[in-house]
Design an enzyme around this catalytic site. Structure first.
Site, mmCIF file in Angstrom:
data_model
loop_
_atom_site.group_PDB
_atom_site.id
_atom_site.type_symbol
_atom_site.label_atom_id
_atom_site.label_comp_id
_atom_site.label_asym_id
_atom_site.label_seq_id
_atom_site.Cartn_x
_atom_site.Cartn_y
_atom_site.Cartn_z
ATOM 1 N N SER A 17 49.200 33.649 46.532
ATOM 2 C CA SER A 17 47.980 33.523 47.329
ATOM 3 C C SER A 17 48.145 32.447 48.393
ATOM 4 C CB SER A 17 46.801 33.167 46.418
ATOM 5 O OG SER A 17 45.650 32.909 47.202
ATOM 6 N N HIS A 51 49.512 37.475 48.817
ATOM 7 C CA HIS A 51 48.095 37.774 48.604
ATOM 8 C C HIS A 51 47.293 37.076 49.691
ATOM 9 C CE1 HIS A 51 44.784 39.113 46.001
ATOM 10 N NE2 HIS A 51 44.182 37.989 46.340
ATOM 11 N N ASP A 63 43.741 36.415 51.223
ATOM 12 C CA ASP A 63 42.301 36.420 50.975
ATOM 13 C C ASP A 63 41.516 36.326 52.278
ATOM 14 O OD1 ASP A 63 42.120 36.517 48.094
ATOM 15 O OD2 ASP A 63 42.923 34.486 48.067
ATOM 16 N N MET A 78 37.723 35.996 53.715
ATOM 17 C CA MET A 78 36.359 35.637 53.324
ATOM 18 C C MET A 78 35.499 35.468 54.570
ATOM 19 S SD MET A 78 37.276 32.751 50.471
ATOM 20 C CE MET A 78 38.731 32.910 49.438
ATOM 21 N N HIS A 134 43.049 41.050 50.205
ATOM 22 C CA HIS A 134 41.850 41.018 49.339
ATOM 23 C C HIS A 134 40.639 40.699 50.214
ATOM 24 C CE1 HIS A 134 39.689 38.838 45.756
ATOM 25 N NE2 HIS A 134 39.048 39.921 46.153
ATOM 26 N N MET A 186 37.103 39.826 50.663
ATOM 27 C CA MET A 186 35.877 39.277 50.068
ATOM 28 C C MET A 186 34.835 39.179 51.174
ATOM 29 S SD MET A 186 37.414 36.415 47.468
ATOM 30 C CE MET A 186 39.030 36.187 48.215
ATOM 31 N N MET A 244 38.979 39.707 38.702
ATOM 32 C CA MET A 244 38.891 38.287 39.039
ATOM 33 C C MET A 244 38.723 37.463 37.761
ATOM 34 S SD MET A 244 39.230 38.080 42.317
ATOM 35 C CE MET A 244 38.804 36.340 42.506
ATOM 36 N N GLY A 297 36.094 33.019 46.042
ATOM 37 C CA GLY A 297 35.650 32.149 47.124
ATOM 38 C C GLY A 297 36.480 30.908 47.332
ATOM 39 N N PHE A 298 37.007 30.323 46.258
ATOM 40 C CA PHE A 298 37.757 29.075 46.385
ATOM 41 C C PHE A 298 38.949 29.077 45.436
ATOM 42 C CE2 PHE A 298 33.493 28.105 47.807
ATOM 43 C CZ PHE A 298 33.707 27.346 48.948
ATOM 44 N N GLY A 299 40.051 28.459 45.869
ATOM 45 C CA GLY A 299 41.227 28.342 45.029
ATOM 46 C C GLY A 299 41.114 27.166 44.078
ATOM 47 N N ASP A 317 43.533 37.624 39.314
ATOM 48 C CA ASP A 317 43.530 36.576 40.334
ATOM 49 C C ASP A 317 42.596 35.460 39.887
ATOM 50 O OD1 ASP A 317 43.514 35.012 42.600
ATOM 51 O OD2 ASP A 317 42.580 36.513 43.899
ATOM 52 N N GLY A 318 43.181 34.256 39.711
ATOM 53 C CA GLY A 318 42.371 33.090 39.377
ATOM 54 C C GLY A 318 42.915 32.313 38.198
ATOM 55 N N GLY A 319 43.445 31.111 38.461
ATOM 56 C CA GLY A 319 43.914 30.252 37.381
ATOM 57 C C GLY A 319 45.144 30.762 36.665
#
Length: 219
Positions: free
Chosen positions: A9, A34, A36, A38, A68, A70, A139, A144-146, A176-178
């Protein structure tokens, strides 16, 4: 379902040195970038758009660009993102665009089609569309935020994988996320095979070794 892949990302990249960051990803053997997008409406953040995507495509023509969206109205923009270099376009089922019309618009392009689900959105919402898709993105943080903490969506991933298997649908499941070497085995066990990682990759001292650690974590 394809093999396990790592998608980096660029939300967590050093944007002042984006060219060198992209080259590092390529040299490290990362499978996808990736990207993103937004709009500040669908999520409370604004990132980059078409000109940056075109520039990344020029830098890394051989790497898959995993876009992606958003954004509130993906139907309006999917054609432009396809023409700007995207290889995969993911839009949110929670957006204001009609889901089937957006899929139909994607069919008019050469890109792979994907739908994303926020953490609170049930797996069942994507079932009617899976036969038209190449990928579902689950998700594991609020979009919205990394840098957010991982939310365990194993049950949702498992439900989507089971539905795909029961209906003979060949589909990738992305998370996607953490995602790091600790959470990767959790989502892999549930049925995911494409791992998006941002902070874990870009904050590491050796990006290549860190990307390998994600692959080894799911072996």
């Amino acid at each position: 379902m394809s093999n396990y892949a790592v998608s980096a990302s660029v939300l967590s990249a050093d944007l002042l040195n984006l060219e060198s960051e992209i080259r590092k990803l390529s040299e490290a053997g990362v499978d996808m970038i990736h990207f993103d997008v937004m709009d500040g409406v669908f999520v409370n953040n604004i990132t980059y758009g078409l000109p940056v995507l075109k520039s990344i495509k020029k830098l890394s023509p051989d790497m898959l660009l995993d876009v992606h969206l958003m954004i509130t109205n993906p139907l309006k923009y999917v054609r432009e993102f396809a023409e700007s270099g995207a290889d995969i376009i993911t839009f949110h089922i929670e957006s204001q665009s009609d889901t089937m019309k957006t899929i139909e618009e994607l069919y008019k392009t050469d890109v792979k089609r994907a739908i994303a689900l926020k953490p609170d959105t049930p797996a069942e919402s994507v079932f009617p569309y899976m036969k038209y898709l190449d990928m579902v993105l689950v998700m594991t943080v609020e979009p919205g935020f990394g840098g957010q903490k991982f939310m365990d969506m194993s049950n949702k991933i498992r439900a989507i994988r089971n539905y795909a298997d029961e209906h003979n649908i060949d589909i990738d499941i992305q998370v996607d996320g953490g995602i790091d070497d600790k959470t990767a085995p959790v989502v892999k066990k549930a049925g995911a095979n494409i791992l998006v990682s941002g902070s874990y990759l870009f904050r590491s001292e050796n990006l290549s070794e860190t990307a390998d650690s994600l692959r080894k974590a799911v072996d």
